[in-house]
Design a protein around this motif. Structure first.
Motif, short mmCIF file in Angstrom:
data_model
loop_
_atom_site.label_atom_id
_atom_site.label_comp_id
_atom_site.label_asym_id
_atom_site.label_seq_id
_atom_site.Cartn_x
_atom_site.Cartn_y
_atom_site.Cartn_z
N ALA A 11 -7.56 -0.81 -4.04
CA ALA A 11 -6.43 -1.19 -4.88
C ALA A 11 -6.76 -2.32 -5.84
CB ALA A 11 -5.24 -1.59 -4.00
N ARG A 31 0.05 6.95 -3.03
CA ARG A 31 -0.06 5.96 -1.96
C ARG A 31 -1.36 5.18 -2.17
NH1 ARG A 31 0.91 10.77 2.50
NH2 ARG A 31 3.05 11.30 1.83
N ALA A 34 -4.25 -0.91 0.39
CA ALA A 34 -4.56 -2.26 -0.07
C ALA A 34 -4.91 -3.15 1.11
CB ALA A 34 -3.37 -2.84 -0.84
N ALA A 42 -1.76 -1.91 -6.21
CA ALA A 42 -0.68 -1.87 -5.22
C ALA A 42 0.62 -2.44 -5.76
CB ALA A 42 -1.10 -2.63 -3.95
N TRP A 43 0.55 -3.17 -6.88
CA TRP A 43 1.74 -3.76 -7.50
C TRP A 43 2.39 -2.84 -8.52
CZ3 TRP A 43 2.61 -9.56 -8.21
CH2 TRP A 43 2.13 -10.26 -7.11
N ARG A 48 3.00 3.34 -3.84
CA ARG A 48 3.54 3.01 -2.53
C ARG A 48 2.41 2.33 -1.73
NH1 ARG A 48 4.48 7.55 2.03
NH2 ARG A 48 4.41 6.17 3.85
N ARG A 49 2.58 1.05 -1.45
CA ARG A 49 1.53 0.27 -0.81
C ARG A 49 1.41 0.60 0.68
NH1 ARG A 49 -0.40 -5.38 -1.35
NH2 ARG A 49 0.98 -5.59 -3.14
N ARG A 51 -0.89 -0.87 3.95
CA ARG A 51 -1.81 -1.93 4.38
C ARG A 51 -2.97 -1.31 5.14
NH1 ARG A 51 -2.95 -7.09 2.85
NH2 ARG A 51 -3.90 -8.23 4.58
#
Length: 423
Positions: A11, A31, A34, A42-43, A48-49, A51
């Protein structure tokens, strides 16, 4: 045609951000995996972030990826980096249980991502490369390099799962070769996941260093369909890099595709059995184009090619879905260069002005150089900035925060990279 979601890693890479925007505008759910707070893609409003562990932590990332696929199966997987190319090829069998992807075999990836093999493949199809040696150890570097023309450059033969992604160490004297070889290898380790499959990947190559030619690099980007029967390409000139002589491109302008190089790159892809996205680089030296790199994945200035009618991320998506008819039609359309392509330039504004400011502050460049680039930028052409877009501003703010955070955490590296000189 079905619009499956897509999952992208890396990301914090600008190529990933370009892909997020290109696919998101087409109504595709994106998707983004990040691992850091300020990773630009991711921003994006289109992302859609998720983790995830960083891709460089190969074992942890693959465990996460397979679990993510179990939870939400059927997404398209596209490789955003050399690490991802290697990992997706190495774990293709497990990934296909949960994802849709089109990855070359691991053997094909090695023919492109290992520069010793890449250069030999390139020479077989008529591409010229810089004079390059492949010593096994320091003693052989000393012996082989004794008759070489200096300066020379120690380079990683691959950047796959490199802990440093180091761009190269110049050497000005033959007497220093053995010591620099040992130091380079010691300071640039690789992840065990790579060395278990490619045991000699940590041996650096030794290449003639041509810093004057690095000021103007000809780049050829495109997509080759399976079977190499259809393709589309664009070309660009890289005018400024970070660091200046060995680094990532900051400023590009449109260039014409040279038919001879185009045909030889297609022949290279056919020879090794590769299909997909590529970005390759040539240095212009003594009237020749010397081939130096081939990247079979997303690249940082990909937004420039999206703006010039080459939707690389969409090509990769269609290829992974197996939508060959639509891919062929898109490639045929992309072979026609839009009339406004010549009026576009690429400028990563934030990093460009940071570099020029530091170089000027420490008198590494003449006083008129920043003004020269400002005049170039104001030359009446439309600018593509990889971070800032009016309809999707959040990644631009994240980019500022990411750069500030990096400077605070690594001030010495920031100054060194911006002040680096050629030999």
């Amino acid at each position: 045609m079905e619009r499956a979601p897509v999952l992208l890693s890396m990301a914090g890479w600008l190529g990933t951000l370009a892909a997020v925007r290109e696919l998101g505008r087409r109504g595709i759910e994106v998707r983004v995996a990040a691992s850091g707070v300020f990773e630009q893609a991711a921003w994006s409003r289109y992302a859609r972030r998720l983790r995830a562990p960083r891709v460089g932590d190969a074992s942890a990332h693959m465990r996460w990826l397979i679990e993510a696929g179990r939870r939400e199966p059927g997404a398209v997987l596209c490789a955003a980096s050399d690490d991802a190319c290697f990992l997706y090829a190495a774990h293709e069998r497990e990934l296909r249980e949960h994802f849709r992807l089109a990855t070359p075999t691991l053997d094909t990836m090695r023919e492109l991502l290992d520069k010793e093999r890449l250069y030999r493949n390139a020479q077989r199809v008529g591409l010229r490369t810089p004079a390059t040696l492949y010593p096994k150890d320091g003693a052989e570097a000393q012996t082989l390099g004794a008759a070489a023309r200096f300066p020379q450059l120690f380079k990683l033969r691959t950047q796959v799962l490199s802990r440093t992604l180091h761009k190269g160490t110049p050497v000005s004297r033959a007497a220093d070769l053995a010591g620099e070889h040992a130091r380079f290898r010691r300071n640039n380790p690789f992840a065990p996941e790579l060395l278990s499959r490619w045991p000699d990947a940590d041996r650096p190559l030794l290449q003639e260093y041509l810093p004057a030619s690095a000021q103007r690099i000809y780049c050829l980007q495109g997509f080759v369909a399976p079977g190499a029967g259809r393709w589309a390409m664009r070309a660009a000139l890289k005018l400024l890099s970070h660091p200046r002589f060995l680094g990532v491109g900051l400023l590009f302008e449109h260039a014409e595709v040279l038919p001879e190089l185009e045909q030889r790159i297609v022949r290279l892809c056919r020879a090794v059995g590769y299909s997909g996205i590529f970005e390759c680089e040539f240095i212009e030296h003594e009237g020749e184009h010397l081939f130096i790199d081939f990247n079979p994945r997303f690249y940082n200035y990909m937004a420039f090619d999206h703006a010039r009618g080459l939707p690389q991320a969409y090509f990769a998506y269609l290829n992974a879905l197996g939508a060959m008819e639509e891919l062929d039609a898109e490639l045929d359309r992309a072979r026609q260069v839009p009339p406004d392509a010549k009026g576009l330039i690429y400028c990563y504004r934030l990093r460009t002005w940071m570099q020029l400011f530091i170089e000027r502050l420490f008198k590494r460049v003449p006083a008129e150089e920043p003004a020269r680039w400002q005049r170039w930028l104001r030359g009446g052409r439309r600018v593509v900035d990889p971070a800032w877009e009016g309809e999707d501003p959040a990644p631009g703010f994240a980019d500022v925060l990411a750069q500030v955070s990096s400077v605070i955490r690594h001030p010495r590296h920031f100054l060194w990279s911006n002040m680096r000189r050629a030999l």
